[in-house]
Write a protein that holds these residues in place. Structure first.
Motif, PDB file in Angstrom:
ATOM      1  N   ASN A 143     -20.330  25.244 -42.703  1.00 19.79           N
ATOM      2  CA  ASN A 143     -19.249  24.955 -41.739  1.00 19.79           C
ATOM      3  C   ASN A 143     -17.969  25.733 -41.997  1.00 19.79           C
ATOM      4  O   ASN A 143     -17.147  25.903 -41.084  1.00 19.79           O
ATOM      5  N   LYS A 144     -17.791  26.228 -43.206  1.00 21.03           N
ATOM      6  CA  LYS A 144     -16.562  26.982 -43.476  1.00 21.03           C
ATOM      7  C   LYS A 144     -16.528  28.275 -42.686  1.00 21.03           C
ATOM      8  O   LYS A 144     -15.462  28.875 -42.482  1.00 21.03           O
ATOM      9  N   TYR A 145     -17.692  28.702 -42.183  1.00 24.01           N
ATOM     10  CA  TYR A 145     -17.741  29.939 -41.398  1.00 24.01           C
ATOM     11  C   TYR A 145     -17.428  29.704 -39.925  1.00 24.01           C
ATOM     12  O   TYR A 145     -17.488  30.625 -39.117  1.00 24.01           O
TER      13      TYR A 145
ATOM     14  N   LYS B  20     -14.449  28.277 -39.370  1.00 28.84           N
ATOM     15  CA  LYS B  20     -12.981  28.206 -39.437  1.00 28.84           C
ATOM     16  C   LYS B  20     -12.344  29.533 -39.070  1.00 28.84           C
ATOM     17  O   LYS B  20     -12.958  30.584 -39.238  1.00 28.84           O
TER      18      LYS B  20
ATOM     19  N   SER C  49     -22.372  24.408 -47.198  1.00 29.83           N
ATOM     20  CA  SER C  49     -21.080  25.106 -47.065  1.00 29.83           C
ATOM     21  C   SER C  49     -20.980  25.928 -45.783  1.00 29.83           C
ATOM     22  O   SER C  49     -19.991  26.629 -45.572  1.00 29.83           O
TER      23      SER C  49
END
Length: 279
Positions: A275-277, A279, A273
C-alpha cells in the motif's frame, strides 16, 4: 458530419443538459470509432434532452439515438426525432421488453438514477442488448462514495465492478472459473474518474490457454526468485522431497499443497507493504 468536438457540441445544444467537464475526454476516447457510422446509441436518463441532441450531432446523420427515462415528460422528445421509452432501469421486465422492441444496440450510456442496484441491473440486462464490439458505459459512479446512496460499502457499484474483474480473470486456464453471465460477455473493463466502461465481445471471452511457437531457445530459466534465498531453498527442498517419494500422485499432491501454503504465507507477508506504493 460535424468536425466540432463533443464539448463544443454540448455547449451549443438547444436543449438543457448537465455533464461533468472531465467526461468529454472520456467520451471522445470511447466513442470516436463509432462517429459517422450506423451506430445505435441508447442513453438511460435523458432529463431535458440536451444530451440526445449532443449525441445526434456527434455521431452523425446515420446514427440511431434512443432515450430511456422514468419520467414521462421525456416523451416530448419524440417530436425532435428521438426514440423514447419510459421505464424503470432497475426492472428486469423493462429490459426484456425493451430488447424485444429495439433489438441490438452498439452503446448503452447509463446516466440514470446512479444508485447501486440501478447501475448493476442496467449492466446485467443491458449487456444482452449490446452487439459484440460495443460498450456499456456507467457514468457518475462517484455515487459509490456518497452516504445518501448507501455508500461507501461492499455493495457499491464500484465494488461490484471490481468483482467483475475477478470474473474476467477467471478465464485463465489454471484458475477456478467463476460462472457468471457477465463473464461470457464482458471482454474487458476500463476505469476513468466517475466512469466505468465495459467492453462487450462474446467472441473474445474465451478460456486463456498457454501457447508456444517453435522459435529458437537458448534454454533460459526463470529468474524471478534469483535474489530470494529463502524461496530458492524451499524450491530445492520441495524438489528433493518429490524425488524421494517417487511418482506417487497422491503423495505428490499433498507435498505440493503443503509447499503452496508455505509460499502463500511467505508472499502474503511480503506483500503487506504494497500500500505504500499508492502514496
Amino acid at each position: 458530419m460535424t468536425k466540432k468536438t463533443l464539448s463544443q457540441i454540448f455547449y451549443s445544444a438547444n436543449n438543457s443538459s448537465i455533464k461533468h467537464e472531465s467526461y468529454f475526454a472520456v467520451y471522445e476516447s470511447l466513442f470516436n470509432k463509432f462517429r459517422g457510422g450506423e451506430v445505435t446509441f441508447l442513453e438511460v436518463g435523458v432529463f431535458n434532452g440536451g444530451s440526445l441532441n449532443m449525441w445526434k450531432e456527434y455521431f452523425g446523420s446515420k446514427a440511431r439515438i434512443i432515450g430511456v427515462d422514468l419520467n414521462p415528460v421525456a416523451l416530448k422528445l419524440i417530436d425532435q426525432g428521438f426514440e423514447i421509452y419510459i421505464g424503470d432501469q432497475e426492472s428486469k421486465s423493462f429490459w426484456l421488453d425493451l430488447k424485444s422492441r429495439i433489438g441490438k444496440v452498439d452503446i448503452i450510456l447509463d446516466d440514470g438514477g446512479h444508485k447501486n442496484l440501478q447501475q448493476a441491473v442496467t449492466l446485467y440486462y443491458g449487456a444482452d442488448l449490446v452487439s459484440d464490439g460495443g460498450l456499456v458505459v456507467i457514468e457518475d459512479v462517484h455515487t459509490s462514495y456518497f452516504r445518501r446512496f448507501g455508500n461507501p460499502g461492499y455493495f457499491s457499484f464500484v465494488n461490484f465492478s471490481k468483482r467483475i474483474i475477478d470474473i474476467v480473470n477467471s478465464r485463465f486456464a489454471y484458475l477456478k472459473k467463476i460462472n457468471s453471465k457477465l463473464g461470457s460477455m464482458v471482454w474487458s473493463i476500463q476505469y476513468f474518474e466517475s466512469i466505468v466502461a465495459f467492453n462487450i465481445d462474446r467472441s473474445k471471452c474465451k478460456i486463456s490457454v498457454p501457447v508456444a511457437n517453435k522459435g529458437y531457445s537458448n534454454n533460459a530459466t526463470d529468474f524471478r526468485h534469483e535474489s530470494d534465498k529463502l524461496i530458492k531453498a524451499s524450491e530445492l527442498i520441495e524438489q528433493r522431497v518429490h524425488e524421494t517419494t517417487g511418482n506417487k500422485k497422491i503423495i505428490s499432491k499433498i507435498i505440493m499443497k503443503i509447499f503452496d501454503q508455505i509460499y502463500y504465507l511467505y508472499e502474503y507477508l511480503k506483500s503487506l507493504s504494497i500500500n505504500k506504493y499508492l502514496k
